[in-house]
Motif scaffolding. Structure first.
Motif, PDB file in Angstrom:
ATOM      1  N   ASN A  87      14.800  17.721  84.396  1.00 25.11           N
ATOM      2  CA  ASN A  87      13.884  17.081  85.343  1.00 25.11           C
ATOM      3  C   ASN A  87      12.475  16.980  84.755  1.00 25.11           C
ATOM      4  N   VAL A 122       7.329  12.304  88.428  1.00 25.59           N
ATOM      5  CA  VAL A 122       7.168  12.842  89.771  1.00 25.59           C
ATOM      6  C   VAL A 122       8.340  12.407  90.652  1.00 25.59           C
ATOM      7  N   ARG A 138      11.513  14.215  89.671  1.00 24.25           N
ATOM      8  CA  ARG A 138      11.650  15.602  90.118  1.00 24.25           C
ATOM      9  C   ARG A 138      11.997  15.681  91.604  1.00 24.25           C
ATOM     10  N   ALA A 139      11.650  14.650  92.345  1.00 26.73           N
ATOM     11  CA  ALA A 139      12.066  14.633  93.745  1.00 26.73           C
ATOM     12  C   ALA A 139      13.584  14.438  93.816  1.00 26.73           C
ATOM     13  N   VAL A 141      15.720  15.286  91.225  1.00 26.87           N
ATOM     14  CA  VAL A 141      16.368  16.415  90.548  1.00 26.87           C
ATOM     15  C   VAL A 141      15.561  17.675  90.880  1.00 26.87           C
ATOM     16  N   GLY A 142      15.989  18.382  91.915  1.00 28.94           N
ATOM     17  CA  GLY A 142      15.228  19.547  92.378  1.00 28.94           C
ATOM     18  C   GLY A 142      15.480  20.755  91.503  1.00 28.94           C
ATOM     19  N   MET A 143      14.619  21.776  91.673  1.00 27.32           N
ATOM     20  CA  MET A 143      14.757  22.938  90.796  1.00 27.32           C
ATOM     21  C   MET A 143      14.425  24.237  91.525  1.00 27.32           C
ATOM     22  N   HIS A 180       7.036  13.892 100.612  1.00 28.57           N
ATOM     23  CA  HIS A 180       7.827  12.692 100.376  1.00 28.57           C
ATOM     24  C   HIS A 180       8.024  11.870 101.633  1.00 28.57           C
ATOM     25  N   ALA A 226      13.892  23.972  98.057  1.00 22.53           N
ATOM     26  CA  ALA A 226      14.443  22.930  97.187  1.00 22.53           C
ATOM     27  C   ALA A 226      15.430  22.041  97.935  1.00 22.53           C
ATOM     28  N   THR A 229      14.135  19.258 100.365  1.00 23.08           N
ATOM     29  CA  THR A 229      13.617  18.032  99.770  1.00 23.08           C
ATOM     30  C   THR A 229      14.735  17.007  99.555  1.00 23.08           C
ATOM     31  N   LEU A 233       5.391  21.097  91.345  1.00 19.10           N
ATOM     32  CA  LEU A 233       5.773  19.931  90.534  1.00 19.10           C
ATOM     33  C   LEU A 233       7.289  19.747  90.559  1.00 19.10           C
ATOM     34  N   GLY A 234       8.011  20.867  90.574  1.00 15.72           N
ATOM     35  CA  GLY A 234       9.465  20.806  90.583  1.00 15.72           C
ATOM     36  C   GLY A 234      10.020  20.220  91.861  1.00 15.72           C
ATOM     37  N   LEU A 235       9.205  20.175  92.907  1.00 14.28           N
ATOM     38  CA  LEU A 235       9.657  19.551  94.153  1.00 14.28           C
ATOM     39  C   LEU A 235       9.238  18.086  94.195  1.00 14.28           C
ATOM     40  N   GLY A 236       8.686  17.608  93.092  1.00 12.32           N
ATOM     41  CA  GLY A 236       8.308  16.202  93.044  1.00 12.32           C
ATOM     42  C   GLY A 236       6.927  15.913  93.590  1.00 12.32           C
ATOM     43  N   ALA A 237       6.057  16.909  93.576  1.00 13.11           N
ATOM     44  CA  ALA A 237       4.689  16.652  93.993  1.00 13.11           C
ATOM     45  C   ALA A 237       3.893  16.158  92.789  1.00 13.11           C
ATOM     46  N   THR A 238       2.883  15.331  93.041  1.00 10.57           N
ATOM     47  CA  THR A 238       2.041  14.901  91.925  1.00 10.57           C
ATOM     48  C   THR A 238       1.052  16.014  91.620  1.00 10.57           C
ATOM     49  N   GLU A 297      -1.575  16.334  94.372  1.00 13.97           N
ATOM     50  CA  GLU A 297      -0.993  16.981  95.562  1.00 13.97           C
ATOM     51  C   GLU A 297      -0.853  18.476  95.322  1.00 13.97           C
TER      52      GLU A 297
END
Ligand SMILES: Nc1ncnc2c1ncn2[C@@H]1O[C@H](COP(=O)(O)OP(=O)(O)OP(=O)(O)O)[C@@H](O)[C@H]1O
Ligand SMILES: [Mg+2]
Lengths: 265, 483
Positions: free
Chosen positions: A64, A94, A97-98, A100-102, A125, A175, A178, B370-375, B378
Motif C-alpha cells: 500500500n 492516498v 491506502r484507502a 488497501v488498509g493496514m 472518506h 482499519a 474504512t 496515512l495507512g487509513l488513506g488520510a492525506t 489531514e
C-alpha cells in the motif's frame, strides 16, 4: 453454455487481487527485499511467515506504498492492484491506502476517544451520512474486532488508555471501518491473549468472504489455521509460496521445512 | 586572612585528604583491594568531601551573614541626632570611611596603628581623597567612631571565620581518616555526598527566586504604606510627579502590555506554528538543514536591534502607509509597530519549540493515519497537531511571558506614553518600560514614585510566573501521554 458459465465463475473466485513482480526494496544500501514475485488472490487469506528481520513487514508495506513515507527507502519492480500498477505516476497513494488498509505491528491508536479512532477513516472518506449511521459503523466495526463488549460503556474514553491487546483490536476496528478491499495485517495477534486471538482469527475468516487479507505472523499454528495461501520469506528472498496445506505438509524447499519444524528462526 | 586564601587552603586540605584517604585505605588491607568494600579512590573522595563541604558551607554562610550582623551593630552606635537626613546615608559614609582606611593601610599610607588611633580632624578627608576615596562631607567624630568599630568588627569576624573554617576542614579530614576500615562503605558515602551537592545546586536556584520575590515584596509593602493599593490596581491614570500628588494607576500600563503582547502573539503564533509544521512534516532534509538554523538566528538578535528596526523602519512605514491614510493618527511609535516587531522576534521561539514537540509525536501515529488513506494535511490537522497541542500551548505561553517581559522593543517602538486606548496606531507603553523610567535618573528610594517600580515588578512577576507555571503544567501533562 452451462459449462462456459461455470468456468467463468471459477476464474472469478481465483481472481488475482494484487500481483507483485520482481520486487526489490532498498533501505539506502541495504537490499531488504530481493526479487520477490507473489500473486495475492482475492477473497483469500495469505500468510507471510519467516524469521525476524527477513522482510515480511517491508514487503507488506510495499503493497500500500507505506514505504513512500520512509526516508531512503526505494522500491523497484511492478505491483498491480486489479491490474493497475500502483507505483504508476497517475496513482494517488492516498487513494490507494484507502483501498488497501493496514494494521501495524505495534498498536498505534490515535490520542483521541475510542469512538473517534474508529470513526476516523469513515469521516475522512465521507463514507457515512449523519451521526446515526456513524454510530452503526463504529459499533459494527468494534463488534467484529471483538472489542465492543469491553468498551461499549466508555466510547468517549481515550483510545490510548486501553491495554495493549485492546489497542490492537481498536486498530483492527479502525482499519475495517474504512471498508478497504484488501487488508494488510502485520502480526495482528502478537499482543493478544488466546481468547482475543481466536476472535481475531474468526474475524479474519469472516473478512475473507468480502476481501483479500494478507497477514504476517510468527505463529505457525495461526498461519495454518487462518490462511489458504502461505509465503515463506528468508533473508529478503521469497523461498516458497503455495497452498497452506502443501507448505506445512510437503514443503519443497529444505529451508521452509527447517523453519516450520523450528530449526531456523 | 582573606577569603580566597582560606578557600584555597581548604581545597589543598581536601586534596591532601584524598591522597591520605586512599593511602590509608590501602594500608588498612595491606594493599589487597579486594578486601575493601569500595575502590580505594572512594575512600579518598569521602575524606576530600568531609574536609571541603562542611568547611566551605560554613564559610559561605558566614560571608553572607557577617555583614548583616556587623552593620546592625554599628548602626546602633550612631546617635539619633547624627542621623540627620537618614540612617542609610550616614551608613554609606561610614562604609566609605572604613573602606578608605582599609585602603590606606593596605597601600602603606597609614600604619594599622595609625588607622585605629586616628582622630576626627579635617585631614582624613584629604588623606582619603588622595587615595581616590571621595567623601561627600567632612568626617564627624560619630562617623569615624562607627567606621573604626566597623573595621574592628569585620577584622574579628574574618579572623574567627578563618579559624572556624580551617578547624572544620582539619577535623573533617581527621574524622574521615579515622573512620576508614575495610568494611567501611565509602562508595555509598560518596554517593550520598554527591546527592547532597546536587541538591545544594538546585536549592540555590530556588532560594534565589525566593530571595527576589521577598525583596520585591518588602519594597512593595513600603509602597503600599504610602499609596493606597486600590488606586494602584484600579487607577486608570498614570502620571507620576516627583513633587508629589502623582497618579500611579497600573491599568494603562497593563493594558499597553497586554495589547502589545496580544499583537505579538497574533503575528508569531501562526507563522511560527506553520513554519514548524512545514519544517517537521514537509521540508526535505536539505531544506531543513539550512532553514532551521536560519530561523533560529532570529532568536539570537539582541532585542535592542529589533528596537532600532522598529524605530527607524517599521514605525515610519506604518505611519506613512497605514495610520495617516486611514486617519488613525500620526504617531511614529505605536502599539502596532512594537507588536509586529516583537512578533517577529518571537517566531523562532514558537517555531523551534513547536518543531521539537511535533517531532516528538511518534511516527507510528502518522503511519496509522496515512495507512487509513488520510492525506498528509489531514494527518497533521487531525492526528499530529491534537497530539502535540498541549506542548504547543506550552510553547505559546512561554512566548507570551517573553512578550510581557520585553522592554527594549517597546521603548523604541511604542514610546513611553501611558494611555488607555483602542487605536493600535497610538503610542502606548508597558509595565517594564515604566519600571525602567521610574528607576533611572536621580531617585529617592523613599518616594512612592520610585517604590511603585517594585509594585509594578511584582505584578509583572506574578503574571509571568503564572503563565510559566501554566505552561510547565501543560507541557508535563503532555509528556506523560507518550511515556
Ligand atoms: N525503516 C527502516 N530503515 C532501514 N532499514 C530497515 C527499516 N525497516 C526495516 N529495515 C531493515 O529491513 C530488513 C527487514 O525488516 P522487516 O521489518 O521487514 O523485518 P520483519 O520480517 O518484519 O521482521 P519482524 O518479524 O521482526 O517484524 C531488516 O534487515 C531491517 O533492518
Ligand atoms: Mg515486522
Amino acid at each position: 453454455m452451462n459449462d462456459m458459465r461455470l468456468e467463468e465463475r471459477i476464474v472469478q473466485n481465483d481472481k488475482i487481487k494484487i500481483d507483485a513482480q520482481d520486487v526489490q526494496v532498498f533501505y539506502g544500501d541495504n537490499h531488504a527485499i530481493k526479487d520477490v514475485s507473489v500473486a495475492i488472490e482475492d477473497k483469500t487469506v495469505t500468510a507471510f511467515i519467516g524469521p525476524s528481520g527477513c522482510g515480511k513487514s517491508t514487503f507488506l508495506r510495499c503493497l500500500n506504498r507505506m514505504n513512500d513515507t520512509v526516508a531512503g527507502c526505494r522500491v523497484e519492480g511492478r505491483i498491480t492492484l486489479d491490474g493497475e500498477d500502483i507505483y504508476d505516476k497517475r496513482v494517488d497513494p492516498v487513494q490507494l491506502r484507502a483501498r488497501v488498509g493496514m494494521v501495524f505491528q505495534k498498536p498505534n491508536p490515535f490520542p483521541k476517544s475510542i469512538y473517534d479512532n474508529v470513526a476516523y477513516g469513515p469521516k475522512i472518506h465521507g463514507l457515512v451520512r449523519g451521526k446515526a449511521e456513524m454510530d452503526e459503523v463504529v459499533e459494527s466495526a468494534l463488534k467484529r474486532a471483538a472489542l465492543w463488549k469491553e468498551v461499549k460503556d466508555r466510547l468517549q474514553a481515550p483510545g490510548t488508555g486501553l491495554s495493549g491487546g485492546q489497542q490492537q483490536r481498536l486498530c483492527i476496528a479502525r482499519a475495517i471501518a474504512t471498508a478497504p478491499e484488501v487488508l494488510l495485517m502485520d502480526e495482528p495477534a502478537s499482543a493478544l491473549d488466546p481468547i482475543a486471538t481466536a476472535q481475531i482469527e474468526e474475524l479474519i475468516d469472516e473478512l475473507r468472504t468480502r476481501f483479500a487479507v494478507v497477514i504476517v505472523t510468527h505463529s505457525m499454528q495461526q498461519a495454518a489455521r487462518v490462511s489458504q495461501k502461505t509465503a515463506f520469506f528468508h533473508l529478503g528472498n521469497l523461498v516458497e509460496y503455495g497452498e497452506t496445506g502443501q507448505i506445512f505438509t510437503t514443503p519443497r524447499d529444505p529451508r521452509t521445512e527447517s523453519y516450520i519444524t523450528g530449526r531456523i528462526g | 586572612m582573606p577569603a580566597p586564601w582560606i578557600f584555597l587552603i581548604v581545597l589543598a586540605l581536601a586534596a591532601a585528604g584524598y591522597l591520605a584517604g586512599r593511602l590509608r585505605a590501602l594500608a588498612v588491607v595491606g594493599g589487597d583491594i579486594r578486601r575493601l568494600h569500595s575502590l580505594p579512590g572512594y575512600y579518598g573522595w569521602q575524606a576530600a568531601m568531609l574536609a571541603a563541604l562542611p568547611a566551605l558551607l560554613v564559610m559561605g554562610l558566614w560571608l553572607l551573614i557577617q555583614p548583616v550582623v556587623v552593620e546592625s551593630r554599628v548602626e546602633g552606635m550612631i546617635p539619633e541626632a547624627a542621623q540627620g537626613a537618614s540612617l542609610s546615608l550616614v551608613m554609606t559614609d561610614v562604609r566609605r570611611v572604613a573602606e578608605g582606611l582599609d585602603l590606606a593601610v593596605s597601600t602603606g599610607v597609614m600604619s594599622a596603628a595609625e588607622a585605629t588611633g586616628l582622630s576626627a580632624d579635617g585631614t582624613i578627608r584629604a588623606t582619603l581623597g588622595k587615595l581616590g576615596v571621595a567623601l561627600g562631607s567632612g568626617v564627624t567624630p560619630e562617623v569615624l567612631a562607627a567606621a573604626k568599630a566597623l573595621r574592628t568588627a569585620e577584622a574579628t569576624g574574618r579572623g574567627a571565620m578563618a579559624a572556624v573554617v580551617l578547624v572544620l576542614a582539619l577535623a573533617g579530614v581527621a574524622y574521615a581518616l579515622w573512620r576508614i576500615r575495610a568494611e567501611y562503605r565509602a562508595r555509598n558515602v560518596v554517593e550520598a555526598g554527591v546527592r547532597g551537592l546536587l541538591l545544594l545546586a538546585s536549592t540555590i536556584a530556588i532560594l534565589t527566586t525566593a530571595g527576589i520575590v521577598l525583596s520585591m515584596l518588602f519594597e512593595t509593602r513600603h509602597f503600599f504604606a504610602q499609596y493606597p493599593w486600590w488606586k494602584f490596581f484600579f487607577g486608570a491614570t498614570w502620571s507620576p510627579n516627583f513633587r508629589g500628588g502623582s497618579d500611579l494607576g497600573i491599568l494603562p500600563l497593563l493594558w499597553g502590555t497586554l495589547y502589545i503582547s496580544f499583537i505579538a502573539l497574533v503575528v508569531s503564533v501562526p507563522i511560527g506554528l506553520f513554519a514548524a509544521v512545514y519544517m517537521s512534516e514537509y521540508a526535505g532534509r536539505k531544506f531543513r538543514m539550512v532553514a532551521k538554523p536560519a530561523i533560529e538566528i532570529l532568536a539570537g538578535i539582541p532585542t535592542i536591534v529589533y528596537g532600532l528596526f522598529a524605530l527607524i523602519t517599521v514605525g515610519p512605514l506604518l505611519r506613512d502607509y497605514f495610520a495617516q491614510p486611514l486617519g488613525l493618527g500620526a504617531s511614529g511609535s505605536s502599539v502596532m509597530t512594537a507588536g509586529l516587531v516583537m512578533g517577529v522576534m518571537l517566531i523562532p521561539f514558537v517555531s523551534s519549540l513547536s518543531d521539537d514537540i511535533i517531532n516528538a509525536v511518534p511516527q507510528s501515529l502518522r503511519d496509522g493515519s496515512l495507512g487509513l488513506g488520510a492525506t498528509r494535511s489531514e494527518t497533521i490537522r487531525q492526528v499530529v497537531l491534537p497530539a502535540a497541542l498541549p506542548g504547543i500551548v506550552g510553547a505559546v505561553l512561554l512566548a507570551a511571558s517573553r512578550a510581557i517581559g520585553e522592554t527594549m522593543i517597546v521603548v523604541l517602538g511604542a514610546g513611553a506614553a501611558a494611555k488607555l486606548d483602542l487605536n493600535p496606531f497610538e503610542a502606548m507603553t508597558t509595565v517594564t518600560v515604566k519600571i525602567v523610567s521610574q528607576l533611572t535618573g536621580d531617585t529617592d528610594f523613599a518616594a512612592p514614585e520610585t517604590l511603585v517600580a517594585f509594585a509594578l515588578g511584582l505584578t509583572l512577576f506574578v503574571l509571568t510566573l503564572g503563565l510559566n507555571v501554566l505552561a510547565l503544567w501543560i507541557v508535563r501533562r503532555y509528556r506523560e501521554q507518550y511515556e
